[in-house]
Design a protein around this motif. Structure first.
Motif, PDB file in Angstrom:
ATOM      1  N   PHE A  78       9.572  -8.654   4.785  1.00 32.73           N
ATOM      2  CA  PHE A  78       9.277  -7.216   4.759  1.00 32.73           C
ATOM      3  C   PHE A  78       7.763  -6.992   4.789  1.00 32.73           C
ATOM      4  O   PHE A  78       7.254  -6.167   5.543  1.00 32.73           O
ATOM      5  N   GLU A  79       7.051  -7.741   3.965  1.00 35.81           N
ATOM      6  CA  GLU A  79       5.593  -7.547   3.873  1.00 35.81           C
ATOM      7  C   GLU A  79       4.893  -7.932   5.181  1.00 35.81           C
ATOM      8  O   GLU A  79       3.939  -7.278   5.582  1.00 35.81           O
ATOM      9  N   SER A  80       5.421  -8.970   5.853  1.00 39.10           N
ATOM     10  CA  SER A  80       4.807  -9.364   7.134  1.00 39.10           C
ATOM     11  C   SER A  80       5.026  -8.281   8.188  1.00 39.10           C
ATOM     12  O   SER A  80       4.165  -8.034   9.021  1.00 39.10           O
ATOM     13  N   ASN A  81       6.197  -7.628   8.131  1.00 42.30           N
ATOM     14  CA  ASN A  81       6.520  -6.613   9.138  1.00 42.30           C
ATOM     15  C   ASN A  81       5.995  -5.227   8.781  1.00 42.30           C
ATOM     16  O   ASN A  81       6.057  -4.312   9.593  1.00 42.30           O
ATOM     17  N   ASN A  82       5.571  -5.030   7.543  1.00 44.98           N
ATOM     18  CA  ASN A  82       5.117  -3.703   7.102  1.00 44.98           C
ATOM     19  C   ASN A  82       3.777  -3.837   6.399  1.00 44.98           C
ATOM     20  O   ASN A  82       3.671  -3.623   5.182  1.00 44.98           O
TER      21      ASN A  82
END
Ligand code: PLP
Length: 404
Positions: free
Chosen positions: A27-31
């Motif tokens: 999630f953090e990599s994509n957001n």
């Protein structure tokens, strides 16, 4: 040719928190830049209290001077700490435990996973469902699994004690007689505490059936209700059938310092053999003691300032717990726990599975919790939030959840 311990191949999937961490990482990599509120892993967030860091500093200085240097600690732990524990945790509650019945260690996780080693390989092991996964996995590693059923999601040599809304998340006695029974109260993950009467019934059951209760009291410091037991040794006869695990992790923030202890009464005997002696032998053989400086830090927990400071920390977490619980209930959720434990156990809405709710919360609210099904099949349809964040984050999490 070297071969591996095939019991390890029976372990189910990756550890729950690794899956949560992977999803959070994705999630953090994509957001990039999204601010997640993490109420998932049960780790404390407040720093070590000043009275305790002062003791740490003093002990570090002692270690740097030839006259006060300390090498290996005594097998059972330093007497100053065992005396402080006995006095403050047991005698003050009218419980008769001797300092040499306390085994100091690096935490409850090691002890409650290692304890099974001193029992017969064929022991039948009862665990709650949902359960702190360490009890199950350590017994699987030791070969007490039998086969895993995809249908029931259970191992055949483990006896699962369903903890459901119907029984108030306090297990009923099993139909098959277990040899070892893991109980944990206040409970992780459900956040529910047990009454003294109900715990006494379990002690009576163990005595009647020649079983041993492995009682994990890692969260006893969170008990608010004066009527609830902090130790299984408050029940009569428990010294003959129970082992207790305690930790400095959640009461004093030692998750990174590492300190805990196990209590075994010398009265606990199986076929005439002393369980205390067995654990002393195991402890002395496989463990070289918690660091001197950490044991001094543990002692400081029981000084007047130390104990006042850690009570304030716990009160801060419990303010979060109370807020989370009442706000979620106000928003229409069915919520358990959170009164005598830092965990909130909520029922997922609209029949969502635990992982579906996890994904919804992560992706649409930026809030991380722990899916109940990760703790066992009876955790399906539930979700755990912890009170270990800040009050501001707890409020922000609720504001976001209300917008779902
Ligand atoms: N027992 C329970 C029920 C826990 O939830 C935890 C940690 O989360 C532990 C034991 C581990 O405690 P320690 O940090 O002392 O190893």
């Amino acid at each position: 040719m070297a071969t591996i311990n095939e019991n390890y191949l029976k372990l189910q999937g990756s550890y729950l928190f690794q899956t949560v961490a992977r999803k959070v990482h994705e999630f953090e990599s994509n957001n990039q830049g999204a601010r997640l509120i993490k109420l998932g892993i049960g780790d404390v967030t407040q720093p070590i209290a000043p009275a305790i860091t002062a003791a740490l500093h003093r002990a570090v200085d002692e270690m740097g001077a030839a006259e006060t240097f300390h090498g290996y600690a005594p097998d059972l732990g330093y007497e100053f700490l065992r005396n402080a524990i006995v006095e403050n945790e047991y005698r003050k509650r009218g419980i008769d435990i001797e300092p040499d019945e306390i085994f100091i260690s690096d935490g409850a996780k090691s002890d409650c996973s290692n304890i099974q080693e001193i029992f017969d390989h064929n022991s039948l092991v009862a665990v709650c469902d949902p359960v702190y996964p360490v009890y199950v996995d350590s017994n699987v590693m030791a070969g007490r699994a039998g086969n895993f059923s995809e249908e029931t999601k259970h191992y055949s040599r483990l006896i699962y004690l369903p903890c459901t809304e119907d029984n108030g998340f306090i297990p009923d006695f099993p139909k098959i007689k277990p040899d070892l029974i893991y109980l944990c109260f206040p409970n992780n993950p459900t956040g529910v505490a047990i009454t003294k009467d109900r715990l006494q019934e379990w002690v009576d059951y163990a005595l009647k059936n020649d079983a041993v209760i492995l009682y994990d009291a890692a969260y006893e410091a969170y008990i608010n209700d004066d009527q609830l037991p902090h130790s299984i040794y408050e029940c009569s006869g428990a010294e003959y059938c129970a082992i207790e695990f305690r930790s400095f992790s959640k009461n004093a923030g030692f998750t990174g310092l590492r300190l805990g202890y196990t209590v075994i009464s010398k009265k606990l005997k199986l076929h005439g053999e002393s369980v205390h002696s067995m654990w002393a032998r195991r402890h002395g053989t496989k463990y070289n003691g918690a660091p001197y400086i950490v044991q001094r830090a543990g002692e400081a927990v029981y000084t007047p300032e130390g104990s006042r400071q850690i009570k304030e920390q716990i009160a801060t977490y419990m303010k979060n717990a109370q807020y989370l619980k009442s706000a979620l209930a106000g928003a229409g959720y069915t919520v358990y726990g959170g009164e005598n434990a830092p965990y909130i156990w909520l029922k997922t809405p609209r029949g969502l599975s635990s992982w579906e709710f996890f994904d919804l919360l992560l992706n649409n609210a930026g809030v991380v919790g722990t899916p109940g099904s990760g703790f066992g099949s009876h955790g399906e349809g539930f979700f755990r939030l912890t009170a270990f964040g800040t009050y501001e984050n707890s409020r922000e999490a609720i504001a976001r959840i209300k917008c779902l």
